[in-house]
Design an enzyme around this catalytic site. Sequence first.
Site, PDB file in Angstrom:
ATOM      1  N   HIS A 134       0.819  -1.224   0.000  1.00 40.17           N
ATOM      2  CA  HIS A 134       0.000   0.000   0.000  1.00 40.17           C
ATOM      3  C   HIS A 134       0.848   1.268   0.000  1.00 40.17           C
ATOM      4  O   HIS A 134       0.343   2.355  -0.287  1.00 40.17           O
ATOM      5  CB  HIS A 134      -0.979  -0.001   1.184  1.00 40.17           C
ATOM      6  CG  HIS A 134      -0.362   0.202   2.533  1.00 40.17           C
ATOM      7  ND1 HIS A 134      -0.106  -0.829   3.405  1.00 40.17           N
ATOM      8  CD2 HIS A 134       0.038   1.322   3.171  1.00 40.17           C
ATOM      9  CE1 HIS A 134       0.413  -0.355   4.515  1.00 40.17           C
ATOM     10  NE2 HIS A 134       0.515   0.967   4.400  1.00 40.17           N
ATOM     11  N   ASP A 156       0.202  -7.808   1.453  1.00 41.47           N
ATOM     12  CA  ASP A 156       0.499  -6.374   1.518  1.00 41.47           C
ATOM     13  C   ASP A 156       2.000  -6.123   1.560  1.00 41.47           C
ATOM     14  O   ASP A 156       2.479  -5.280   2.318  1.00 41.47           O
ATOM     15  CB  ASP A 156      -0.185  -5.717   2.719  1.00 41.47           C
ATOM     16  CG  ASP A 156      -0.190  -4.188   2.602  1.00 41.47           C
ATOM     17  OD1 ASP A 156       0.003  -3.677   1.479  1.00 41.47           O
ATOM     18  OD2 ASP A 156      -0.348  -3.508   3.634  1.00 41.47           O
ATOM     19  N   SER A 177       4.697   2.560   8.139  1.00 38.70           N
ATOM     20  CA  SER A 177       4.317   1.385   7.349  1.00 38.70           C
ATOM     21  C   SER A 177       5.473   0.954   6.465  1.00 38.70           C
ATOM     22  O   SER A 177       6.067   1.769   5.761  1.00 38.70           O
ATOM     23  CB  SER A 177       3.099   1.707   6.482  1.00 38.70           C
ATOM     24  OG  SER A 177       1.944   1.817   7.255  1.00 38.70           O
TER      25      SER A 177
END
Length: 483
Positions: free
Chosen positions: A113, A143, A225
């Site tokens: 992402h 992911d 992230s």
Amino acid sequence: MKLMKNVLMVLAISILSSGLTLGIYKYYIEEPVTPVRDVIIKEASFAKQVNHPNYYPDITNVSSFKDAADLVRPTVVHIHSSSGDRYDRLFGGESSGSGVIVSEDGYIVTNNHVISGAKEVTVTLNNKRTYEAKIIGTDKTTDLAVIKIKKRDLKDVKLPMLQFGNSDDVSVGEWVLAVGNPFNLTSTVTAGIVSAKGRNIDILDGAYDIESFIQTDAVVNPGNSGGALVDTDGNLIGINTAIITRSGRYEGYSFAVPANLVRKVMQDLIEFGEVQRGFLGVTIKDISDEIADENKLESMDGVYIQGVGEESAAEEAGLQRGDIIVKVNGIDVKSSPELQEQVGLFRPGEKIAVIFLREGKLKSTEVILKNGSNTIALGEKRSTSGFLNSKENLLENLGIAAETLDDDEFKDTEGVIITKIDKDGIIEGTNMEREFIITSVNNQKISSLEEFKDAIVDAEGEIVLDGFYKKYPGEYSYVFDKD
């Protein structure tokens, strides 16, 4: 008078005798009364209690945190990605996050992402140097994504890299560090403990998604992230991926993809360009009270097989509906996410050992995993070697359509104009856009499509395409590896 003295003497003797008698009674017959005093807890006793290992973890060796942080920070980078379209940028076509360097030549693992939909990716190291990167591959089911700093930018530089740890050995209650590079502020380090393993938080929405996160209470904000979750030795045990938040900020728990799964996905993306997923070919669910009662289970650990696909890997290995899988390759699987994680570590054609319960008895079998088409075949390995050594089908192998530039607007310019770029082709991976005009290949001027083909065939190693766009000012360069 004499009589009065005698009376007073008798009275005094009586009072004295009564007092003596009362004193003897109080002393020998009644229990002694302790005076009320302030209760003072000695500091030594209190300190001994709070340091008791049954109550508090040992955090006296704080130098190990510093050593681990010093080792990890140089390997965690800031990633900025954009769609490449200047109009999209005005409407949120950009994103950023963190990544972890996993090889000296510039391979970096991050979250899908973070770079999803990107045409342009830049990487800023902890030393504040910035490089262009290309997308090697992405995997929505975990992911995860792999990018690589362009070879020409690195030249002979060897990057610091992080070593993988064994995430299966990570224990609940173990101290960990979360290291990220959010908002290009250089690396940040936070500490916490592993709160749980095998967590499924339903953030991925595909049919074959793997959610078996390591849950920690280390502070991880959105910009972290793709950053590193490491043990106190500085080994990578996870890629930080998600947080539980209502405000958009950290609120208590963060989640990381286990390092063993990260390593397998990374290797697949580098070698094949896509994940080579092995499947058991079963439908599963966690143990319920009803299943536990029916099977007289002593615990709720394990994964119940609801159904077995025809000609699937599971059927060929003898697994049946109603079997309860409890171990894969010696690793306990207490829930569906944990089973998916362990199976997800292997490719089609590879063998795993499964221990399961059937009618109250432990049994074992070996399963040769299959792919989504129910065969053991792997995808074609990612390689351009050989495909670009001949002019035959060269444009198709590059993933483009092109023609010699013949434009009245550029009478004094020679080169080749790109008229089409195929999705997932070699050139598409460079983030080049349609209508790019190539004027040179590896600093060699070209004047026609034939010269362009000859230059590609004759080139070795890295190929640099220089040129310009009609619609954008300035010159541009795009790079890819021939071998």
